[in-house]
Design a protein around this motif. Structure first.
Motif, mmCIF file in Angstrom:
data_model
loop_
_atom_site.group_PDB
_atom_site.id
_atom_site.type_symbol
_atom_site.label_atom_id
_atom_site.label_comp_id
_atom_site.label_asym_id
_atom_site.label_seq_id
_atom_site.Cartn_x
_atom_site.Cartn_y
_atom_site.Cartn_z
ATOM 1 N N VAL A 19 0.851 -1.186 0.000
ATOM 2 C CA VAL A 19 0.000 0.000 0.000
ATOM 3 C C VAL A 19 0.885 1.234 0.000
ATOM 4 N N ASN A 20 0.533 2.244 -0.804
ATOM 5 C CA ASN A 20 1.349 3.464 -0.835
ATOM 6 C C ASN A 20 1.165 4.267 0.454
ATOM 7 N N THR A 21 1.965 5.323 0.622
ATOM 8 C CA THR A 21 2.051 6.034 1.899
ATOM 9 C C THR A 21 0.731 6.629 2.350
ATOM 10 N N ASP A 22 -0.071 7.165 1.434
ATOM 11 C CA ASP A 22 -1.329 7.780 1.856
ATOM 12 C C ASP A 22 -2.515 6.823 1.795
ATOM 13 N N GLY A 23 -2.253 5.556 1.487
ATOM 14 C CA GLY A 23 -3.304 4.550 1.523
ATOM 15 C C GLY A 23 -4.275 4.583 0.371
ATOM 16 N N THR A 24 -3.966 5.303 -0.694
ATOM 17 C CA THR A 24 -4.904 5.448 -1.810
ATOM 18 C C THR A 24 -4.704 4.401 -2.896
ATOM 19 N N LYS A 25 -3.515 3.792 -2.973
ATOM 20 C CA LYS A 25 -3.223 2.827 -4.025
ATOM 21 C C LYS A 25 -2.637 1.551 -3.425
ATOM 22 N N ILE A 26 -2.958 0.430 -4.065
ATOM 23 C CA ILE A 26 -2.436 -0.865 -3.638
ATOM 24 C C ILE A 26 -1.751 -1.523 -4.834
ATOM 25 N N LEU A 27 -0.521 -1.961 -4.620
ATOM 26 C CA LEU A 27 0.253 -2.664 -5.634
ATOM 27 C C LEU A 27 0.204 -4.156 -5.329
ATOM 28 N N ILE A 28 -0.296 -4.942 -6.259
ATOM 29 C CA ILE A 28 -0.312 -6.387 -6.061
ATOM 30 C C ILE A 28 0.539 -7.053 -7.139
ATOM 31 N N GLY A 29 1.186 -8.154 -6.753
ATOM 32 C CA GLY A 29 1.919 -8.990 -7.693
ATOM 33 C C GLY A 29 1.195 -10.311 -7.818
ATOM 34 N N THR A 30 1.015 -10.803 -9.037
ATOM 35 C CA THR A 30 0.329 -12.071 -9.261
ATOM 36 C C THR A 30 1.314 -13.149 -9.709
ATOM 37 N N VAL A 31 0.934 -14.402 -9.515
ATOM 38 C CA VAL A 31 1.861 -15.494 -9.797
ATOM 39 C C VAL A 31 2.129 -15.663 -11.291
ATOM 40 N N ASP A 32 1.308 -15.056 -12.139
ATOM 41 C CA ASP A 32 1.573 -15.145 -13.575
ATOM 42 C C ASP A 32 2.448 -14.000 -14.069
ATOM 43 N N GLY A 33 3.033 -13.214 -13.127
ATOM 44 C CA GLY A 33 4.041 -12.230 -13.509
ATOM 45 C C GLY A 33 3.564 -10.819 -13.704
ATOM 46 N N ARG A 34 2.362 -10.482 -13.252
ATOM 47 C CA ARG A 34 1.843 -9.134 -13.432
ATOM 48 C C ARG A 34 1.996 -8.292 -12.172
ATOM 49 N N GLY A 35 2.264 -6.993 -12.373
ATOM 50 C CA GLY A 35 2.165 -6.012 -11.311
ATOM 51 C C GLY A 35 0.958 -5.139 -11.597
ATOM 52 N N ILE A 36 0.016 -5.077 -10.654
ATOM 53 C CA ILE A 36 -1.242 -4.359 -10.882
ATOM 54 C C ILE A 36 -1.439 -3.342 -9.758
ATOM 55 N N ILE A 37 -1.663 -2.073 -10.125
ATOM 56 C CA ILE A 37 -1.942 -1.022 -9.148
ATOM 57 C C ILE A 37 -3.429 -0.713 -9.202
ATOM 58 N N VAL A 38 -4.099 -0.806 -8.030
ATOM 59 C CA VAL A 38 -5.537 -0.539 -7.976
ATOM 60 C C VAL A 38 -5.816 0.585 -6.988
ATOM 61 N N ASP A 39 -6.916 1.282 -7.208
ATOM 62 C CA ASP A 39 -7.412 2.292 -6.278
ATOM 63 C C ASP A 39 -7.972 1.573 -5.053
ATOM 64 N N SER A 40 -7.498 1.926 -3.855
ATOM 65 C CA SER A 40 -7.874 1.183 -2.655
ATOM 66 C C SER A 40 -9.341 1.362 -2.284
ATOM 67 N N ALA A 41 -9.965 2.459 -2.696
ATOM 68 C CA ALA A 41 -11.364 2.721 -2.366
ATOM 69 C C ALA A 41 -12.319 2.065 -3.357
ATOM 70 N N SER A 42 -12.014 2.208 -4.644
ATOM 71 C CA SER A 42 -12.938 1.734 -5.671
ATOM 72 C C SER A 42 -12.572 0.373 -6.257
ATOM 73 N N GLY A 43 -11.303 -0.039 -6.117
ATOM 74 C CA GLY A 43 -10.843 -1.271 -6.737
ATOM 75 C C GLY A 43 -10.546 -1.129 -8.217
ATOM 76 N N GLU A 44 -10.594 0.087 -8.738
ATOM 77 C CA GLU A 44 -10.307 0.339 -10.154
ATOM 78 C C GLU A 44 -8.833 0.099 -10.457
ATOM 79 N N VAL A 45 -8.546 -0.563 -11.578
ATOM 80 C CA VAL A 45 -7.166 -0.797 -12.008
ATOM 81 C C VAL A 45 -6.601 0.490 -12.590
ATOM 82 N N LEU A 46 -5.486 0.975 -12.014
ATOM 83 C CA LEU A 46 -4.865 2.210 -12.458
ATOM 84 C C LEU A 46 -3.687 1.965 -13.387
ATOM 85 N N GLN A 47 -3.007 0.815 -13.209
ATOM 86 C CA GLN A 47 -1.817 0.520 -14.024
ATOM 87 C C GLN A 47 -1.547 -0.971 -13.959
#
Length: 239
Positions: free
Chosen positions: A108-136
């Motif tokens: 989770v980033n410093t202000d708690g607004t974004k979450i970075l997850i790593g998946t076992v198939d090799g992806r890095g996904i950044i989502v909005d912590s409130a809405s769950g929207e994929v940002l990157q």
């Protein structure tokens, strides 16, 4: 380099550990899929959350600056938030995002607004912590088992393209830079609180600290037991 305290509650190997951003709480993940949240300033009983679905929990982080909300994967690929109820101190669960593959890292980033997850198939996904929207979303190779981590300002994150290369990618623009090392990276990497250093675990059991901007090695050391290996790393909030 002296031991300040031992925290013995899981009874099984610990696969991840994190400080809260205010430095007053500590989270650890056990290999039995349990997450324990402790207050470091008092002797109150730690809170334990157990994932009972049978899927492995390998990482977690604090959603808030204190210990009253945490995030980790449930049922393998569901990113969930757990929020503490003040009266009972129990946690209620809320789904944030369903990943396309099982999740192995959460940050989770410093202000708690974004979450970075790593998946076992090799992806890095950044989502909005409130809405769950994929940002990157970016592809990464995960043979090294490096858990992906944000820089303190959230403008970068560190991952691994293979066992010899750590990739620092930008979140606000296109591009990346590489830190290479011949002893092979494994399991864990983390930025210092000022973002100027990057600590990484190596396969030979050592911890190496690099300049995060130019990739130069600053310091390296082994654990007391030279046969041991590092599974998780974190800096305290004051560095």
């Amino acid at each position: 380099n002296t031991t300040k305290s031992f925290l013995v509650e899981h009874g099984v190997p610990v696969v991840s550990c994190r400080f809260s951003r205010d430095g007053k709480w500590f989270l650890s993940v056990g290999s039995d899929n349990s997450v324990i949240v402790r207050n470091l300033e008092n002797s109150s009983r730690p809170a334990k959350i157990k994932e009972s679905s049978g899927y492995a929990v390998t990482d977690g982080d604090f959603l808030s600056e204190n210990g009253f909300s945490v995030a980790f994967a449930t049922k393998g690929r569901t990113l969930s938030g757990f929020f503490r109820l003040m009266e009972t101190q129990d946690f209620i669960q809320k789904k944030i995002y369903d990943a396309p593959a099982p999740i192995y890292s959460v940050d989770v980033n410093t202000d708690g607004t974004k979450i970075l997850i790593g998946t076992v198939d090799g992806r890095g996904i950044i989502v909005d912590s409130a809405s769950g929207e994929v940002l990157q979303e970016v592809p990464r190779y995960v043979k090294s088992n490096i858990k992906m981590r944000f820089s303190p300002d959230g403008k970068e994150f560190a991952a691994a393209s293979d066992e010899s290369n750590i990739i620092i990618s930008y979140t606000d623009k296109i591009g990346s830079r590489v830190i290479r090392d011949g002893t092979m990276f494994a399991n864990a990497v983390v930025f210092s609180p000022d973002g100027l250093k990057l600590a990484a675990a190596a396969k030979n059991g050592s911890v190496k600290i690099f300049d995060s901007k130019n990739g130069k090695l600053i310091q390296s050391f082994f654990l007391v037991d030279g046969q041991d290996s590092v599974l998780s790393l974190d800096f305290s909030p004051d560095g």
